[in-house]
Design an enzyme around this catalytic site. Structure first.
Site, PDB file in Angstrom:
ATOM      1  CE  LYS A 279      11.775 -10.390  -6.901  1.00 41.11           C
ATOM      2  NZ  LYS A 279      10.802  -9.285  -6.772  1.00 41.11           N
TER       3      LYS A 279
ATOM      4  CE1 TYR B  96       6.701 -11.103  -9.873  1.00 40.15           C
ATOM      5  CE2 TYR B  96       8.513 -11.147 -11.434  1.00 40.15           C
ATOM      6  CZ  TYR B  96       8.047 -11.184 -10.128  1.00 40.15           C
ATOM      7  OH  TYR B  96       8.931 -11.302  -9.085  1.00 40.15           O
TER       8      TYR B  96
ATOM      9  CG  ASN C  69      11.614  -6.859  -3.989  1.00 44.02           C
ATOM     10  OD1 ASN C  69      12.024  -7.654  -4.847  1.00 44.02           O
ATOM     11  ND2 ASN C  69      10.323  -6.721  -3.709  1.00 44.02           N
TER      12      ASN C  69
ATOM     13  CG  HIS D 198       8.934 -14.414  -6.290  1.00 50.57           C
ATOM     14  ND1 HIS D 198       7.765 -13.693  -6.397  1.00 50.57           N
ATOM     15  CD2 HIS D 198       8.577 -15.729  -6.350  1.00 50.57           C
ATOM     16  CE1 HIS D 198       6.747 -14.546  -6.536  1.00 50.57           C
ATOM     17  NE2 HIS D 198       7.222 -15.775  -6.510  1.00 50.57           N
TER      18      HIS D 198
ATOM     19  CD  GLU E 211       4.836 -18.075  -7.814  1.00 51.00           C
ATOM     20  OE1 GLU E 211       5.668 -18.221  -6.891  1.00 51.00           O
ATOM     21  OE2 GLU E 211       4.152 -17.037  -7.954  1.00 51.00           O
TER      22      GLU E 211
HETATM   23  P1  GDP Z   1       5.690  -9.555  -3.423  1.00 52.72           P
HETATM   24  O1  GDP Z   1       4.720 -10.704  -3.343  1.00 52.72           O
HETATM   25  O2  GDP Z   1       6.105  -9.033  -2.060  1.00 52.72           O
HETATM   26  O3  GDP Z   1       6.892  -9.850  -4.301  1.00 52.72           O
HETATM   27  O4  GDP Z   1       4.932  -8.311  -4.084  1.00 52.72           O
HETATM   28  P2  GDP Z   1       3.940  -8.182  -5.346  1.00 52.72           P
HETATM   29  O5  GDP Z   1       3.414  -9.515  -5.790  1.00 52.72           O
HETATM   30  O6  GDP Z   1       2.956  -7.117  -5.002  1.00 52.72           O
HETATM   31  O7  GDP Z   1       4.863  -7.574  -6.490  1.00 52.72           O
HETATM   32  C1  GDP Z   1       5.704  -8.403  -7.272  1.00 52.72           C
HETATM   33  C2  GDP Z   1       7.012  -7.680  -7.514  1.00 52.72           C
HETATM   34  O8  GDP Z   1       6.775  -6.520  -8.311  1.00 52.72           O
HETATM   35  C3  GDP Z   1       7.689  -7.123  -6.249  1.00 52.72           C
HETATM   36  O9  GDP Z   1       8.430  -8.087  -5.552  1.00 52.72           O
HETATM   37  C4  GDP Z   1       8.551  -6.034  -6.826  1.00 52.72           C
HETATM   38  O10 GDP Z   1       9.757  -6.562  -7.412  1.00 52.72           O
HETATM   39  C5  GDP Z   1       7.663  -5.481  -7.939  1.00 52.72           C
HETATM   40  N1  GDP Z   1       6.873  -4.325  -7.474  1.00 52.72           N
HETATM   41  C6  GDP Z   1       5.828  -4.334  -6.595  1.00 52.72           C
HETATM   42  N2  GDP Z   1       5.325  -3.101  -6.422  1.00 52.72           N
HETATM   43  C7  GDP Z   1       6.057  -2.285  -7.235  1.00 52.72           C
HETATM   44  C8  GDP Z   1       6.022  -0.876  -7.522  1.00 52.72           C
HETATM   45  O11 GDP Z   1       5.211  -0.130  -6.986  1.00 52.72           O
HETATM   46  N3  GDP Z   1       6.944  -0.410  -8.433  1.00 52.72           N
HETATM   47  C9  GDP Z   1       7.860  -1.228  -9.039  1.00 52.72           C
HETATM   48  N4  GDP Z   1       8.737  -0.694  -9.932  1.00 52.72           N
HETATM   49  N5  GDP Z   1       7.920  -2.546  -8.803  1.00 52.72           N
HETATM   50  C10 GDP Z   1       7.041  -3.070  -7.903  1.00 52.72           C
END
Ligand code: GDP
Length: 140
Positions: A11, A51, A114, A117, A128
């Site tokens: 990222k 997303y 973070n 992905h 994807e």
């Molecule tokens: P992943 O599969 O671990 O990447 O998690 P998710 O699919 O739940 O979320 C996708 C991405 O959205 C995450 O990797 C973060 O970059 C972002 N994200 C997830 N939860 C949050 C949140 O509570 N706040 C913000 N700002 N970004 C989030």
């Protein structure tokens, strides 16, 4: 166990800090092979489409703005159990909750920024990979 392919994205927070090689090394040390790789800047449309599953979430606009804020490196990783292994090496979504030695724990700046992905299931991995590499011959 089977040989799988999964989609990984390094990222913008990580490319900004020149961490591409350090993150790739974590994958390789875990037995994953980078079989396709492309550095690019996502358009807002690409980020929103990628997303789309999160489009109703409060953080969606922030997430799309972050993902377009700098270059990303999109990759196909291949190996035994690659989907689960990649997510293990990445760690939990929130770096504060991620295990020691994981990419997100060591490099992540916040729950949003973070660093990496990784696809979460075989179906999403296939979708994807096609999203970024459709029509490209991937040599394993
Ligand atoms: P992943 O599969 O671990 O990447 O998690 P998710 O699919 O739940 O979320 C996708 C991405 O959205 C995450 O990797 C973060 O970059 C972002 N994200 C997830 N939860 C949050 C949140 O509570 N706040 C913000 N700002 N970004 C989030």
């Amino acid at each position: 166990m089977a040989v799988e392919r999964t989609l990984s994205i390094i990222k913008p927070d990580a490319t900004r800090r020149n961490l591409t090689g350090a993150i790739v090394a974590r994958f390789e040390e875990a037995g994953l092979r980078v079989v396709a790789q492309r550095r690019m800047r996502l358009t807002p449309e690409q980020a929103q489409q990628f997303y789309a599953v999160h489009s109703e979430r409060a953080f969606f606009d922030d997430l799309c703005a972050f993902m377009t804020s700098g270059p990303v490196v999109v990759q196909v990783l291949e190996g035994e159990d690659a989907i689960a292994k990649n997510r293990e090496v990445m760690g939990a979504t929130n770096p504060a909750n991620a295990d020691e030695g994981t990419i997100r724990r060591d490099f992540g700046e916040s729950v949003e920024a973070n660093s990496a992905h990784g696809s979460d299931a075989p179906e999403t991995a296939a979708e994807e990979i096609a999203f970024f590499f459709r029509g490209i011959d991937i040599v394993g």
